[in-house]
Structure formats: structure tokens, C-alpha cells
Scaffold this active site. Structure first.
Site, PDB file in Angstrom:
ATOM      1  N   GLY B   5       0.829  -1.201   0.000  1.00 12.77           N
ATOM      2  CA  GLY B   5       0.000   0.000   0.000  1.00 12.77           C
ATOM      3  C   GLY B   5       0.859   1.244   0.000  1.00 12.77           C
ATOM      4  O   GLY B   5       1.686   1.431   0.879  1.00 12.77           O
ATOM      5  N   GLY B   7      -0.148   4.479   0.225  1.00 10.78           N
ATOM      6  CA  GLY B   7      -0.893   5.656   0.670  1.00 10.78           C
ATOM      7  C   GLY B   7      -0.102   6.376   1.751  1.00 10.78           C
ATOM      8  O   GLY B   7       1.113   6.186   1.884  1.00 10.78           O
ATOM      9  N   PHE B   8      -0.786   7.193   2.533  1.00  8.78           N
ATOM     10  CA  PHE B   8      -0.101   7.935   3.591  1.00  8.78           C
ATOM     11  C   PHE B   8       0.683   7.002   4.509  1.00  8.78           C
ATOM     12  O   PHE B   8       1.847   7.254   4.830  1.00  8.78           O
ATOM     13  CB  PHE B   8      -1.115   8.722   4.432  1.00  8.78           C
ATOM     14  CG  PHE B   8      -1.653   9.948   3.743  1.00  8.78           C
ATOM     15  CD1 PHE B   8      -0.806  10.964   3.346  1.00  8.78           C
ATOM     16  CD2 PHE B   8      -3.013  10.089   3.506  1.00  8.78           C
ATOM     17  CE1 PHE B   8      -1.295  12.100   2.723  1.00  8.78           C
ATOM     18  CE2 PHE B   8      -3.516  11.227   2.884  1.00  8.78           C
ATOM     19  CZ  PHE B   8      -2.653  12.232   2.492  1.00  8.78           C
ATOM     20  N   VAL B  76      -2.086  -7.521  -3.774  1.00 10.81           N
ATOM     21  CA  VAL B  76      -1.843  -8.666  -2.900  1.00 10.81           C
ATOM     22  C   VAL B  76      -3.125  -9.469  -2.767  1.00 10.81           C
ATOM     23  O   VAL B  76      -4.172  -8.924  -2.392  1.00 10.81           O
ATOM     24  CB  VAL B  76      -1.343  -8.187  -1.518  1.00 10.81           C
ATOM     25  CG1 VAL B  76      -1.347  -9.343  -0.519  1.00 10.81           C
ATOM     26  CG2 VAL B  76       0.061  -7.615  -1.641  1.00 10.81           C
ATOM     27  N   GLU B 165     -17.079  19.151   2.216  1.00 13.90           N
ATOM     28  CA  GLU B 165     -16.204  19.786   1.227  1.00 13.90           C
ATOM     29  C   GLU B 165     -16.786  19.645  -0.171  1.00 13.90           C
ATOM     30  O   GLU B 165     -16.755  20.578  -0.971  1.00 13.90           O
ATOM     31  CB  GLU B 165     -14.800  19.179   1.312  1.00 13.90           C
ATOM     32  CG  GLU B 165     -14.134  19.534   2.638  1.00 13.90           C
ATOM     33  CD  GLU B 165     -12.688  19.061   2.769  1.00 13.90           C
ATOM     34  OE1 GLU B 165     -12.369  17.976   2.265  1.00 13.90           O
ATOM     35  OE2 GLU B 165     -11.895  19.799   3.376  1.00 13.90           O
ATOM     36  N   ASP B 294      -5.781   3.447   7.611  1.00  9.87           N
ATOM     37  CA  ASP B 294      -7.216   3.163   7.671  1.00  9.87           C
ATOM     38  C   ASP B 294      -7.502   1.686   7.865  1.00  9.87           C
ATOM     39  O   ASP B 294      -8.554   1.305   8.380  1.00  9.87           O
ATOM     40  CB  ASP B 294      -7.887   3.588   6.351  1.00  9.87           C
ATOM     41  CG  ASP B 294      -7.962   5.100   6.205  1.00  9.87           C
ATOM     42  OD1 ASP B 294      -7.553   5.808   7.140  1.00  9.87           O
ATOM     43  OD2 ASP B 294      -8.426   5.554   5.157  1.00  9.87           O
TER      44      ASP B 294
END
Lengths: 411, 411
Positions: B5, B7-8, B76, B165, B294
Site C-alpha cells: 500500500g 498511501g499515507f 496482494v 467539502e 485506515d
């Protein structure tokens, strides 16, 4: 007045009519299937991850607002020149007093088997994005296979400006491989430029052609002349002499033709399906219908299907309608050659300008950069393109712009 | 060390290991199905035509080069913690000594009928592009129907930061309608924000929530509380009380869950499918497997699924692996609250910072702008985002970034 097509020619026609606006009263409707106008000369930069699609696509509604024009999203399926009405794909009809047809041209596979299925074209925003994602996919597959894998070969078909610019930029991408793709040997990635004739960039002067060829070869592009493609397969191209080249990716830049749908309009068509126009750009035998850009051809004065002829014919068509609306006769169109340019890569380009001025190298490259950035629609697009191209050429190999790569074949 | 992953959380783990590099020798492989890392907090800007997808997507290979990490493109499909191997979708296996799982979360429709088919999510680059093109398609259809047509209604489901938003930016788009879409009456375009509870932006302090609600309403967003969606249709949503709302477009921002595929990995999962970790972020009962972002949850200290917890847990996981590689024991993770922000529109945002500092209005908006631009990966992305957001907010309504709109339904 109805203008069909929001490319160089259609927008130039709309601009000409907007300019005549205080004296000539008319309601202009611009019809295009896309909500944006594409700056085609830089699509190869999108395809190679140097520019965002948003940099070379300007919203037609932004243009319409600025020029007091109506925009209508849709595809024209029928033109009735007698009843003065065009029919859109949603069944609605749009009446006109004068019509400008400027839907442009599209890729021409010349009936080569497999070309439509297995090669990528470069005339629309979507095609450029598809090609970009396929290039990255081919590199990722080569990376998965490792340094002993089969690598990847890209065959670019057609040695005109589009083919040369694409091959040159691909060669620069390859030069960045050792950094970005350490798993892939650079020698395992081949860029092959296949030209049917024995010259690249036929409309340019011999010394400029020689420079372009030298620069391409210096960057590792394998340039093959007298190479006619007989068939395109999933991972090869077969030549007329029976031999084959490996081609994980084939880019088809060998020519353009008018979209097939144009035939249904019932207007006179010439070579490549181009609509035949008279000297004033009115469609033959039709007083109120003009055609401009890649779509049109005056058989007495055929012009290349490039940006400058499109802009100038579009503008002329718009001006003639303004004249007709004020009861003036039409004038014949005269093409003014402002020169041609092509870029091979970073600080390497050729420019053939009027008065015999010919440029190569950094000077030509800077001229190319300036002209293309100034010609873009919209100040945001100009600023963003300047930014992204600066990054590409100054900080090379900097951050590429990448997207979703297609599912790996045979994965 | 294998990190799944990009991401962040995954990037933070890779960065922490790279930082430990001189002292800790290890080979890090980063696996992601996408060749880019997405900056999710700005995806709603892509969906509303303010940013290019390339502005919020950074090539993973660019990151890998800078941090001495290997990149492997793939998904994966299986994790074998005992044999210490992950299996990719192409059938290949990657061995690990230590593993960080950080594949993030995705939209959660909570089984609402029709939601998956008829609503748009906003967690991937592709979803944002699809939503953008659908928004423009809905407006073009409203324009075709003319001022007496049915218009268009957008229902945003969920009053968290993403929903607020999105609704705020849609309301700003609507304010530009009279210029860009003169055929559409602005009152015919409705933006409805449907929240199940009785508060927007639940984690914020009451005065900030009240400010956000006021700003949304001032921009013409119809905010509806206690509104639970029972069904999503092609052009409506049905509520639990039996009534329906018109919804040419539904944006689903009501919650996230871990991807279904994670269940096949055979690791302990908690609420929303999140993988259960101990205080040091190691997956329960697995010594060499960490989970972060997450995807992970320490049941004793559950954290919101936002950027800051992801970055901090990812970094902690990376640091713990560095400690284990030098035979040091792991340390427990402590979350440091750096504050939360949400933007409603131009010069309107809320920020809840540590030490009781709370900001609203222009100051909060500038803080939001600064933090988001600084947090982007890659200087080209930062410069391009600054440029595009400046254009959006200074030259509003400037040139939107548009793409191919989907085929008109029932056209």
C-alpha cells in the site's frame, strides 16, 4: 450561424464572427461532441506523461462565454443544406442561416489488418491518455519480468511530425529508465520509427530533415525507411517484405482521414473523404455551407492538415459569413505560410520559417516552446503547461504524470 | 521488509525505514496496485474540475527512487504470515522478514440498495474523474433541456469532512452557472447534503460546526439532518420515511470500510473489517506483521480514518521494524493530535488545532491551503496545485478542468 466542431478551425470561425459583432448582428451556436477544445499539437506530451490532459483541453463553455457564443454539446448526424438544418445525435434539430463544418480528421489505418485493434492513435485527448497508460503498463510488465525479461519495443508508424515528436519523446523516457525502472535494461527497450518513404518530415528542407534524423538516432531511435506495415498484432508488426518487428506497443501516426460519419451528410468529398470547397471555402454547390480545417479541401489548392491552415481557413469562413450577412460578396482564400516546426526532444527542434529562415537546436526548441505555450487557450493552461514542460526539461527525470495502467495481459 | 500500500501510511513506513538506513540494513519493497500514490484529501477538487488528477497523484517510482526503495506493481491476494510470503495477482510470491499492511479503506455502502450502482464515491483517482465527468454530463443535459427543463439535483450523502467539502464546492460551481451555463436556471440546480445524524462534522467543536452549517446554507446547500437513505435510484434517493428526493447524481460520502479482499488474508478483523493490532501496531498473534492507516485498528485506542493517524501509524510501524532489526523491543504507539481542518469554499474553512486554537473564515482557509499544498508529494505537484487552486479561487469562474462526459442517458 451554426459552427460544427470546436477545434482550431471552428474556434477561429467563431472568433472572426465575434470580432465582426458590433457591425454584424448574428447568433452563433458552436456544436461539439466534447465539452473541451483539444490542442492537438501537444497531445504527444500528454501521451508521454509530461502534460496533464487538462493543460491541452480548454472548456468550450469558457470560450463561448468570452466570445458571446452559444455552446451545444452533441454530435451532428445529418446536415440538410436545403432545409438549412443540422440534426444531432439526441434527435434534436438546429436551424441555420449559415453553417461552418469543421469537425477535423481522425486516424487513418488505410485498412491495415490489426491496426485498429492493436495500435494506439494520438488525435484525441482520450487516445493520448490510453497511450500514456499503455506505455506505463508496458514498462511495469518489463519491470516485473526483470533484467532478463523480453523488455519492450515500441513501433511508431509514420515519419511525419507526430511520429517524429512521439519517437523523440519516447527515447527521452527511455534515457530515464536506469533511475525510474532499475529492473529494466535500457537496451531491452527499443523505440523504432517506421517510415514508408525514404525521408522523415517530408515537408521540411533537406538540411532540417538530416538534423532531425541525426538527433533521433543520437537518442537511440531506430529509424527504418521504406518500411510498409502489412499487419499489426498484439506484440508485433509484420512488414510487407514478410519480416516482423517486436512491438509491445504500436503507435499509429501514419495519416489522417475524415470521420466515416461525414459521408452520411451527402456533401461532395475528395481524397481522404475531405469535403470539397471552392476558392471562398463554400462547399461546392452549397451557398450557405462552409467547410474549414482538416475536414475541407479546395482541390485547386490542397493544404496540409495542420494547425495553421485550420486556423486560417476557419477565420476566413467566419469572415465570409460576416460579409454575406452585410450583403457583400465572398472573397477567395489565400493561405499565408507562417512556417512549420517539429520538436525532437529537449533543446532539439527544427523550424522552417518564411523568408528562408531555418532554425535547429536550442533556438528552434525555444521558439517551439514559446509558440506552443502562447497558442494555448486560457491563461491557466498556458501557466500550467509552462510549469509542466519546464519541469519535464529542467528537472528531467522528474515526476511523470501517470494514471491507471490497463490490466496486464496474460498476467 | 515488504510494505503493501502506497498511501499515507505505507509511504510513511517506507520513509521511516529509509531514515534509519545508515544504521539499519534492509531491502524495502513497496507494493501497490497503482503506479501512483493518491493524495485523497484533495480528490474532491479533482471531482469538481479544480485540479488535475496529476496534481494529486504522485508516481510511486519517483518516491521509490528518492528513498532507495523497490517498487512492485500488483495487488496482494494472499498473506501467509507463517511462511512469510505475500502472493500477488500475477501469481508471483514476495518473501518478507517484516511486513507492513497499509492498503487503506474504501467506500462503504452499508448494503443500501442501488447505492453501489447509482452513486459515486470519492476515494480513488478514478472515482474522482468519473464523478467530475458525470457532474459535467448532468449540467450539459440540463442545458440541452433548456430553462424550462427539470434541472439537476445532486444529493451528497454523509455530513463528514468529505461530504461537506464536496457539497460546498458544488455550491460554488452552481454560483458560476449563469455565466457558463446561461441555459440553466441556477435555482433548477439543487445541492442537497443528507446527514443521518443531527450534526455535520461530528468531530469538530460546536461553534465550528455551527459556522460550517451557516456557510453551507449561505451558499445555497440544502442541509437535511436525520436523513437515512433507504435506496438509491438512477435519478432519485428514497429515504427511510418513504419520501424521495430528486438526485440526477448521488455522491456517497457516508463512510468507509476495508476492502472485501482483505478477509481472505486470514488476519483478525474488527469493526468495518479493520485489522486488529496491538499497542505496538503488530497484528494480533503475528510477530512480524504490522498494519497501519485506515486498514488497522487498535481496539483499545480506535483512531479516525484520516491522513494524520495514517501517517503517524505508518511511521511508527516503520520505526518498530527498524528497532526489531537491531534487536530492540517494540514501543507502544501514541497518537499526537495535530488538529483537523475542513474547507467549505473560497475563504471559508474551519480548523481545530491543539491548545484550544480554533479558526474559521479566511484565516482557516489560508491555513488549509498552506497545509495541503505543503503536504503534497513532489514539487511539481505542489507548484501545479498552487497554480490551479489560485486560479480556481482568484479568477473564479475561470477555466474548469473538464473531460469526456459519459453518454447521455435516454438521449
Amino acid at each position: 450561424v451554426v459552427i460544427v466542431g470546436a477545434g482550431f478551425a471552428g474556434l477561429a470561425a467563431a472568433r472572426a464572427l465575434a470580432k465582426a459583432a458590433p457591425d454584424v448582428e448574428c447568433k452563433v451556436t458552436l456544436i461539439d461532441r466534447h465539452v473541451y477544445s483539444t490542442f492537438q499539437p501537444l497531445l504527444y506530451q500528454v501521451a508521454t506523461g509530461g502534460l496533464n490532459p487538462g493543460d491541452v483541453a480548454y472548456p468550450v463553455r469558457g470560450f463561448a462565454v468570452r466570445h458571446g457564443v452559444r455552446y451545444r454539446q452533441g454530435t451532428v448526424v445529418d446536415v440538410d443544406a436545403d432545409k438549412r438544418v443540422v440534426t444531432l445525435d439526441d434527435g434534436s434539430a438546429v436551424d441555420f442561416d449559415y453553417l461552418v463544418l469543421a469537425v477535423g480528421a481522425h486516424v487513418n489505418y488505410f485498412g491495415v489488418p490489426g491496426a485498429a485493434e492493436h495500435s494506439a492513435a494520438l488525435y484525441t485527448r482520450k487516445e493520448a491518455l490510453t497511450l500514456r497508460d499503455e506505455i506505463m503498463g508496458a514498462l511495469e510488465r518489463a519491470a516485473r519480468a526483470g533484467p532478463d525479461g523480453p523488455g519492450a519495443a515500441v513501433v511508431v508508424v509514420g515519419g511525419g511530425p507526430t511520429g517524429v515528436e512521439m519517437a523523440g519523446t519516447l527515447a527521452e523516457l527511455r534515457a530515464a529508465l536506469p533511475v525510474a525502472f532499475p529492473e529494466v535494461r535500457p537496451t531491452a527497450v527499443r523505440v523504432i520509427l517506421a517510415e514508408q518513404g525514404d525521408e522523415l518530415l517530408a515537408p521540411f528542407r533537406p538540411e532540417l530533415r538530416a538534423y532531425a534524423l541525426r538527433e533521433l538516432q543520437r537518442r537511440g531511435v531506430e529509424v527504418r525507411f521504406s518500411t510498409t506495415i502489412a499487419e499489426v498484432g498484439e506484440d508485433f508488426v509484420r512488414l510487407h517484405d514478410g519480416s516482423t518487428l517486436p512491438a509491445q506497443l504500436t503507435v499509429w501516426a501514419a495519416g489522417v482521414a475524415v470521420p466515416d460519419a461525414v459521408a452520411a451528410w451527402g456533401l461532395p468529398q475528395g481524397r481522404g473523404g475531405r469535403i470539397l470547397v471552392g476558392h471562398d471555402l463554400r462547399v461546392q454547390h452549397h451557398d450557405r455551407v462552409f467547410a474549414a480545417g482538416d475536414l475541407a479541401m479546395d482541390p485547386d489548392h490542397p493544404l496540409p492538415q495542420l494547425a495553421q491552415p485550420a486556423i486560417q481557413t476557419g477565420r476566413h469562413a467566419g469572415r465570409q459569413i460576416a460579409r454575406l450577412l452585410t450583403a457583400l460578396p465572398t472573397q477567395p482564400f489565400h493561405y499565408r505560410d507562417k512556417g512549420t516546426m517539429a520538436t525532437i526532444g529537449r533543446r532539439a527542434a527544427i523550424a522552417q520559417l518564411p523568408l528562408g529562415v531555418r532554425l535547429t537546436g536550442t533556438v528552434a526548441w525555444l521558439a517551439w516552446l514559446t509558440v506552443h505555450i502562447v497558442s494555448l487557450l486560457g491563461s491557466r493552461n498556458r501557466a500550467s503547461t509552462l510549469l509542466n514542460l519546464s519541469w519535464r526539461y529542467l528537472y528531467w527525470p522528474g515526476g511523470l504524470i501517470v494514471g491507471d495502467i490497463p490490466e496486464a495481459e496474460g498476467g
